[in-house]
Design an enzyme around this catalytic site. Structure first.
Site, mmCIF file in Angstrom:
data_model
loop_
_atom_site.group_PDB
_atom_site.id
_atom_site.type_symbol
_atom_site.label_atom_id
_atom_site.label_comp_id
_atom_site.label_asym_id
_atom_site.label_seq_id
_atom_site.Cartn_x
_atom_site.Cartn_y
_atom_site.Cartn_z
ATOM 1 N N PRO A 23 0.820 -1.217 0.000
ATOM 2 C CA PRO A 23 0.000 0.000 0.000
ATOM 3 C C PRO A 23 0.853 1.266 0.000
ATOM 4 O O PRO A 23 2.040 1.244 0.332
ATOM 5 C CB PRO A 23 -0.771 -0.120 1.313
ATOM 6 C CG PRO A 23 0.203 -0.819 2.224
ATOM 7 C CD PRO A 23 0.943 -1.805 1.348
ATOM 8 N N THR A 50 0.213 3.742 2.002
ATOM 9 C CA THR A 50 0.211 4.301 3.352
ATOM 10 C C THR A 50 1.420 3.863 4.187
ATOM 11 O O THR A 50 1.938 4.621 4.988
ATOM 12 C CB THR A 50 -1.076 3.906 4.093
ATOM 13 O OG1 THR A 50 -1.311 2.508 3.893
ATOM 14 C CG2 THR A 50 -2.253 4.703 3.578
ATOM 15 N N ASN A 51 1.843 2.619 4.007
ATOM 16 C CA ASN A 51 2.985 2.090 4.758
ATOM 17 C C ASN A 51 3.923 1.360 3.796
ATOM 18 O O ASN A 51 4.142 0.154 3.928
ATOM 19 C CB ASN A 51 2.501 1.117 5.848
ATOM 20 C CG ASN A 51 1.461 1.742 6.768
ATOM 21 O OD1 ASN A 51 1.733 2.681 7.492
ATOM 22 N ND2 ASN A 51 0.241 1.221 6.710
ATOM 23 N N GLY A 107 -6.349 -1.682 -0.831
ATOM 24 C CA GLY A 107 -7.762 -1.360 -0.900
ATOM 25 C C GLY A 107 -8.630 -2.598 -0.984
ATOM 26 O O GLY A 107 -8.185 -3.680 -1.384
ATOM 27 N N GLY A 126 -8.874 -6.669 5.290
ATOM 28 C CA GLY A 126 -9.901 -5.683 4.996
ATOM 29 C C GLY A 126 -9.601 -4.329 5.617
ATOM 30 O O GLY A 126 -8.570 -4.121 6.267
ATOM 31 N N CYS A 140 -3.905 0.944 9.797
ATOM 32 C CA CYS A 140 -5.304 0.520 9.759
ATOM 33 C C CYS A 140 -5.891 0.199 11.131
ATOM 34 O O CYS A 140 -7.112 0.094 11.263
ATOM 35 C CB CYS A 140 -5.472 -0.681 8.839
ATOM 36 S SG CYS A 140 -4.433 -2.092 9.274
ATOM 37 N N LEU A 154 -2.657 -7.727 8.924
ATOM 38 C CA LEU A 154 -3.540 -8.163 9.996
ATOM 39 C C LEU A 154 -4.816 -8.784 9.450
ATOM 40 O O LEU A 154 -5.617 -8.114 8.800
ATOM 41 C CB LEU A 154 -3.888 -6.966 10.892
ATOM 42 C CG LEU A 154 -2.695 -6.095 11.326
ATOM 43 C CD1 LEU A 154 -3.184 -4.901 12.137
ATOM 44 C CD2 LEU A 154 -1.678 -6.894 12.118
#
Length: 446
Positions: free
Chosen positions: A112, A114-115, A195, A213, A246, A415
C-alpha cells in the site's frame, strides 16, 4: 537518453521461481544469515527509506515512518529470528509425529501507499525466513520508495549468500500487471495489503491468498476507565503517522457517565471540537462523490485538512473532534478516514456503547479491530465475547497495540480480519503463514 526497459511480471515470476528453487535447498544457518543481514541493513538505512516514502507520498510524519521501519527490521525480526523454518521443526516422540517445514514458492505481495517501506521490509523478511521468493506489486503512488527498498533488500541478501532474483518488484505497476501476477500459475500465495477491491481480486485470482480488509476501529471509553490515560492513548495513537495505520482509532464512544470528563480531557490535550457548520464542510471533502476516501486528507496534519475544508482552527489544534449522533452508511463520519479526525459518540450506558461499536464495525471494519478502555475485568471479557473483531485491544492505543508493539500480539504489518472481514485468518500474519507443514505420522494405537 536511452529508455530503460522494465521486465514484465511473467519474467519477474520466472526469475523468482528459479531463484526460489535454489534457495529451498539452503539450511537453517544459511537462511538465518541472510535474514540477519537484511534486518541489519534495513535498520541502518531506516531514516533514508522513511524520508523517501514521505517525500513521495506526502503521508504522515518522517519520524513515525522511521519507527515503523524499525518495527519491521527489529521487532518483527526479533519475533522470527529464532524460529525454525527449515527441515524438521517439531517432533512429538510420544505421538509419533514429525513436522517438516516446506516453503510455498513465489509470494505475490501487494504493497500500500500508506505504509510502503515498512511493509516491504516486513514481507521480505517473512519470505526470506521461510525460503520463499517474493514479487512486489507497488501502489502507483509509492513506486519509487518501494522499488528502492526492494532493491536494497535484494542487494544485501545476495551479498549474504542468497540466490539472485529472490526479491522482485514490478517497476511500472498497473492493474493489469498486478492481476497477471496474482493469477499466474507459479504464484504460490498472495499477501494482499491494500484497498478492498484489490483484496477481493486477490481472493478471486484462483490462487491461495491472505488478504486484509479495511479498519475502522472504534474506541469505547466506559465509565470505569482511567479517563486521562484513555484519552492520552487515543490521541497519541491517532497522531502516529497522522492515522494511516489501519488499527488506528476512527471514532470514540464515551459512556454518558464520563462524557464531561472525556470532553474536558480532550480539550486539555489539544483536540479541537468542530461546530456544526465546520462538520458539514469537512464531510464534503473527506469522502468523494463516488463514495471513496479522499486521498488528499489521508495522513495529513490538521492544518492541511482544515485548509482543504475551508475552516479555521487554532494553530494548537492536533485532532479534529466531530460530535456525532447518527451511525449510518450515508454518514461519512461512520467510515475509516486515516487522518487526525475523530467522531465522538455518547453512549447512554454499557449496552448502548457495545451496540454503537458493533454498528460502526458493521458499516466498515468488521472483523478488524476494536478498542476498549476499562478497569472492569467482567466488562473486558463481555466486550471480547460481543464484538466481531479479530483484535480486541484494552487500555492501549489502537495503532501500536494492533500491530503488536504495545501488546503481546504477534508483531506484524498485515492483519487478518477473519471470514467476517473477507479474510482467510484472524491472525497477525507471521512466518508460519508462509510455510507448508508436512507431517509424518507413525501408526498409533488409540
Amino acid at each position: 537518453m536511452t529508455q530503460v526497459m522494465t521486465k514484465e511480471v511473467t519474467v519477474l515470476i520466472e526469475e523468482a521461481k528459479a531463484a526460489q528453487q535454489k534457495y529451498e535447498s539452503f539450511n537453517q544457518e544459511q537462511v538465518d544469515k541472510i535474514v540477519d543481514a537484511v534486518a541489519a541493513e534495513m535498520t541502518a538505512i531506516t531514516k533514508e527509506l522513511a524520508q523517501m516514502a514521505f517525500e513521495e507520498t506526502g503521508f504522515g510524519k518522517v519520524e513515525d515512518k522511521i519507527t515503523k521501519n524499525l518495527f519491521a527490521s527489529e521487532a518483527i525480526y526479533s519475533s522470527i529470528k529464532d524460529e525454525r523454518t527449515v527441515g524438521i521443526i517439531h517432533h512429538d516422540e510420544a505421538e509419533g509425529i514429525y513436522e517438516i517445514a516446506v516453503p510455498m514458492g513465489v509470494v505475490a505481495a501487494l504493497i500500500p501507499m500508506t505504509n510502503p517501506t515498512s511493509t516491504v521490509i516486513f514481507k521480505a523478511l517473512l519470505s526470506l525466513k521461510t525460503r520463499n521468493a517474493i514479487v512486489f506489486s507497488p501502489h502507483p503512488a509509492a513506486v519509487k520508495s518501494i522499488v528502492e527498498t526492494a532493491r536494497r533488500i535484494e542487494e544485501v541478501a545476495v551479498k549474504a549468500g542468497a540466490p539472485a532474483g529472490l526479491i522482485q518488484v514490478i517497476e511500472q505497476p498497473s492493474l493489469e500487471e498486478t492481476e497477471r501476477m496474482m493469477q499466474h500459475e507459479d504464484t504460490a500465495i498472495i499477501l494482499a495489503t491494500g484497498g478492498s477491491q484489490m483484496v477481493k481480486a486477490a481472493y478471486s485470482s484462483g490462487n491461495p491468498a491472505i488478504g486484509v480488509g479495511a479498519g475502522n476501529g472504534p474506541a469505547f471509553i466506559e465509565k470505569t476507565a482511567n479517563i486521562a490515560q484513555a484519552v492520552e492513548h487515543i490521541l497519541a495513537s491517532k497522531l502516529f503517522d497522522y492515522g494511516v495505520i489501519c488499527t488506528s482509532e476512527e471514532s470514540i464512544i464515551a459512556e454518558a457517565a464520563v462524557k464531561d470528563e472525556v470532553v474536558k480531557t480532550l480539550l486539555e490535550k489539544g483536540a479541537y471540537f468542530l461546530n456544526d457548520e465546520q462538520v458539514e464542510k469537512l464531510s464534503k471533502i473527506a469522502i468523494r462523490e463516488n463514495g471513496t476516501l479522499n486521498p488528499a486528507i489521508v495522513g495529513k496534519p490538521v492544518s492541511v485538512i482544515a485548509k482543504l475544508a475551508g475552516i479555521d482552527v487554532p494553530e494548537s489544534a492536533t485532532i479534529l473532534i466531530v460530535a456525532q449522533t447518527i451511525i449510518s452508511e450515508d454518514n461519512p463520519y461512520s467510515r475509516e478516514m486515516l487522518a487526525p479526525i475523530l467522531p465522538l459518540y455518547i453512549a447512554n450506558n454499557w449496552e448502548d456503547g457495545v451496540e454503537k461499536v458493533s454498528q460502526l464495525l458493521n458499516i466498515e471494519g468488521i472483523g478488524h479491530t476494536a478498542i476498549l478502555h476499562s478497569t472492569d475485568k467482567a466488562k473486558v471479557e463481555a466486550f471480547g465475547l460481543s464484538i466481531n473483531a479479530s483484535r480486541i485491544l484494552v487500555n492501549t492505543g489502537g495503532t501500536l497495540g494492533g500491530i503488536g508493539a504495545t501488546t503481546m500480539l504477534n508483531p506484524s504489518l498485515t492483519l487478518g480480519c477473519g471470514t467476517a472481514g473477507g479474510s482467510s485468518t484472524t491472525d497477525n500474519i507471521s512466518a508460519k503463514h508462509l510455510l507448508n507443514i508436512r507431517r509424518v505420522a507413525m501408526h498409533y494405537d488409540r
